[in-house]
Design a protein around this motif. Sequence first.
Motif, PDB file in Angstrom:
ATOM      1  N   ALA A 135      -7.457  37.767  82.901  1.00 20.74           N
ATOM      2  CA  ALA A 135      -6.865  36.798  83.559  1.00 20.74           C
ATOM      3  C   ALA A 135      -6.878  35.398  82.799  1.00 20.74           C
ATOM      4  O   ALA A 135      -6.077  34.574  83.105  1.00 20.74           O
ATOM      5  N   TYR A 136      -7.745  35.235  81.858  1.00 21.97           N
ATOM      6  CA  TYR A 136      -7.810  34.161  80.943  1.00 21.97           C
ATOM      7  C   TYR A 136      -7.052  34.174  79.667  1.00 21.97           C
ATOM      8  O   TYR A 136      -6.988  33.089  78.780  1.00 21.97           O
ATOM      9  N   ASP A 143      -3.997  33.800  78.762  1.00 21.04           N
ATOM     10  CA  ASP A 143      -2.922  32.714  78.629  1.00 21.04           C
ATOM     11  C   ASP A 143      -3.532  31.320  78.405  1.00 21.04           C
ATOM     12  O   ASP A 143      -2.855  30.338  77.943  1.00 21.04           O
ATOM     13  N   VAL A 202      -7.509  39.971  88.192  1.00 21.75           N
ATOM     14  CA  VAL A 202      -6.628  39.038  87.627  1.00 21.75           C
ATOM     15  C   VAL A 202      -5.844  38.162  88.300  1.00 21.75           C
ATOM     16  O   VAL A 202      -5.563  37.013  88.103  1.00 21.75           O
ATOM     17  N   SER A 203      -4.993  38.750  89.560  1.00 15.03           N
ATOM     18  CA  SER A 203      -4.302  37.821  90.453  1.00 15.03           C
ATOM     19  C   SER A 203      -5.158  36.700  90.930  1.00 15.03           C
ATOM     20  O   SER A 203      -4.682  35.753  91.234  1.00 15.03           O
ATOM     21  N   ARG A 246      -5.915  33.889  88.637  1.00 12.04           N
ATOM     22  CA  ARG A 246      -4.780  33.341  87.954  1.00 12.04           C
ATOM     23  C   ARG A 246      -4.362  32.130  88.961  1.00 12.04           C
ATOM     24  O   ARG A 246      -3.788  31.407  88.661  1.00 12.04           O
ATOM     25  N   HIS A 247      -4.404  32.804  90.301  1.00 14.66           N
ATOM     26  CA  HIS A 247      -3.933  32.094  91.214  1.00 14.66           C
ATOM     27  C   HIS A 247      -4.859  30.768  91.454  1.00 14.66           C
ATOM     28  O   HIS A 247      -4.274  29.683  91.617  1.00 14.66           O
ATOM     29  N   LEU A 296      -6.637  29.366  89.090  1.00 17.45           N
ATOM     30  CA  LEU A 296      -6.268  28.507  87.970  1.00 17.45           C
ATOM     31  C   LEU A 296      -5.008  27.720  88.116  1.00 17.45           C
ATOM     32  O   LEU A 296      -5.001  26.557  87.557  1.00 17.45           O
ATOM     33  N   ALA A 297      -4.058  28.317  88.622  1.00 15.85           N
ATOM     34  CA  ALA A 297      -2.802  27.618  89.081  1.00 15.85           C
ATOM     35  C   ALA A 297      -3.090  26.618  89.962  1.00 15.85           C
ATOM     36  O   ALA A 297      -2.504  25.450  89.946  1.00 15.85           O
ATOM     37  N   GLU A 301       4.724  26.282  79.396  1.00 18.02           N
ATOM     38  CA  GLU A 301       4.779  26.726  80.994  1.00 18.02           C
ATOM     39  C   GLU A 301       6.230  26.606  81.279  1.00 18.02           C
ATOM     40  O   GLU A 301       6.583  27.697  82.107  1.00 18.02           O
ATOM     41  N   HIS A 352      -2.248  24.240  84.922  1.00 22.91           N
ATOM     42  CA  HIS A 352      -2.720  24.434  83.511  1.00 22.91           C
ATOM     43  C   HIS A 352      -2.752  23.509  82.630  1.00 22.91           C
ATOM     44  O   HIS A 352      -2.943  23.473  81.545  1.00 22.91           O
TER      45      HIS A 352
END
Length: 621
Positions: A291-292, A294, A339-340, A343-344, A346-347, A467, A595
């Motif tokens: 998940a991290y 990137d 993961v989803s 990431r959501h 973080l976004a 991005e 991000h």
Amino acid sequence: MRATDPNISPNPPVIRQLNEAAINRIAAGEVVERPASAVKELVENALDAGARRVRIEIADGGKTLIRITDDGCGIAADDLPLAVARHATSKIDGSDLLNIHSFGFRGEALPSLGAVGRLTITSRSAGAAEAATIAVDGGRVGPVKPAALSGGTVVELRNLFFATPARLKFLRTDRAEMQAITDVVKRLAMAEPRVAFTLADVSGGGEGRVTFRADAGSGDLFDALAARLSRVLGAEFVENALRIDAEREGLALSGFAALPTYSRGSAVAQFLFVNGRPVRDKLLIGALRGAYMDFLSRDRHPAAALFLDCPPERVDVNVHPAKAEVRFREPGVARGLIVSALRHALAEAGHRASSTVAGAALGAFRPEGQAGGARVYQMDRPSAPARAAAWAAQAPAAPGLAEPAADWTGPSARTEAIIDAAPAPDAEAHPLGAARAQLHENYIVAQTGDGIVIVDQHAAHERLVYERLKREMAERGVAAQALLIPEIVELSDDDAARLLARADELATLGLVVEPFGGGAVAVRETPAVLGEVDAGALLRDILDELADLGESQALRARIEAVLSRMACHGSVRSGRRMGAEEMNALLREMEATPHSGQCNHGRPTYVELKLADIEKLFGRA
């Protein structure tokens, strides 16, 4: 040949049934590795009994004394002999070994502890006229006797491993064993934020010294958890963490995950729980890392406390004697949820960076350290054509992926409108404020309504370009380059089948593979952005991840690494003067881009200093 081997006895071995004491000691070797293992088993029993308060007392690192006192439901006097018998438990009926709703259930912990130490259990069940006690000394079970106790249970384990003295040689110092016990207690405290925990070192006798205390949490579950994590991991973690609350196909994920800029040099700040049980599971750890992926460089690790809840029949907790690992019926669902969800989150955090960055900056400031000689540039206002040309010059070329750089003429119309309004008085109302100056041709200084923001122009723009390139990749797909001569890679039959099962997924990333008979695979196309590729090495990297985690991010990681390098080369360089519109455009784009608070390597792109903190530096507050 074997008959003359001097190492082989001429007499055949005799099969014997082990006695109960030997069986219990073998079980203890699996369940109780060290004092911390005993503490874990006993505290889990207290929690399963519904305890709201648990006190743990330790002497000499747990080698001479472990005492657990709880206010749970207690054990009836008639049940005490069964409590110290192997494979006797109140937590399952034995008909369904997957329907587990408790911590302990194997029925091995108490008899195992009694087999290698001196165990005493004193308990009073609800409604009982008096308490009762039973002792087990090196496997020898004593009679049940009356005792004095107002309620709950007290389990006392003395002289751990006295019956197996060889095990004592493998224990570490008292201090190291106490630290391991503290870690165990803290993990269990995180799993039960509404239970009060007290850990005391009583090596010197008496009440001892309290080394850890956590009061029972109040409010909703997230409030209680936040308070508990603040107590266990520190207030900084909670201040810089994102709330996680997601559900997918019957699995629920909750907890807190830290911003990438609050990363660590090792995985010590990763805490994972399945149905309230602390685990160290490679599937979950891999999902957290993925998940991290990137947002952090390889030498940095995310910090998180995550709780995965699922129906008990969808996870097998009976795959490890110490219950430290689990096996999911649908591992892909569990991994995908983590993961989803992360990431959501973080976004959703947008341009936010950790507050510890500002704290470190303030700590580095000294009133006498004036910025002598700093080159401060006054801002001018270039024309719109000049502004567009400046932005176009910053765009990277992305062969096989994006349009030529000349087609990128600058920020969006929405951002242009914001830029035009930037010199207005209300520009400071934006989260990153209004640009006021540029220092050393690299740092933008902006004024906000209640402080200042200092931006690293190169790192910030690098993230913005990166991005943008990723968005283009998602929208258009990854351009593939056909190989003049397909590369044939020899694999085992199983590896080839595993890889070909993911052929469609790999094709979306520009890697086209086909069967070539037996275990051979033909690579016909590779991602254009990667240039020349060692197809064999790439396929083996993908297979390694598939075997380890059930999914592979190897190909995507390589592509994104190239995009990151392209973004670095195509971003605003350090040492280049920027005008007012360019600086404000950068700030507005950062606010609009997820991000953007960290660069491609997880470092912060800006520092925000509140006016109140700045005034403290000069003794004005």
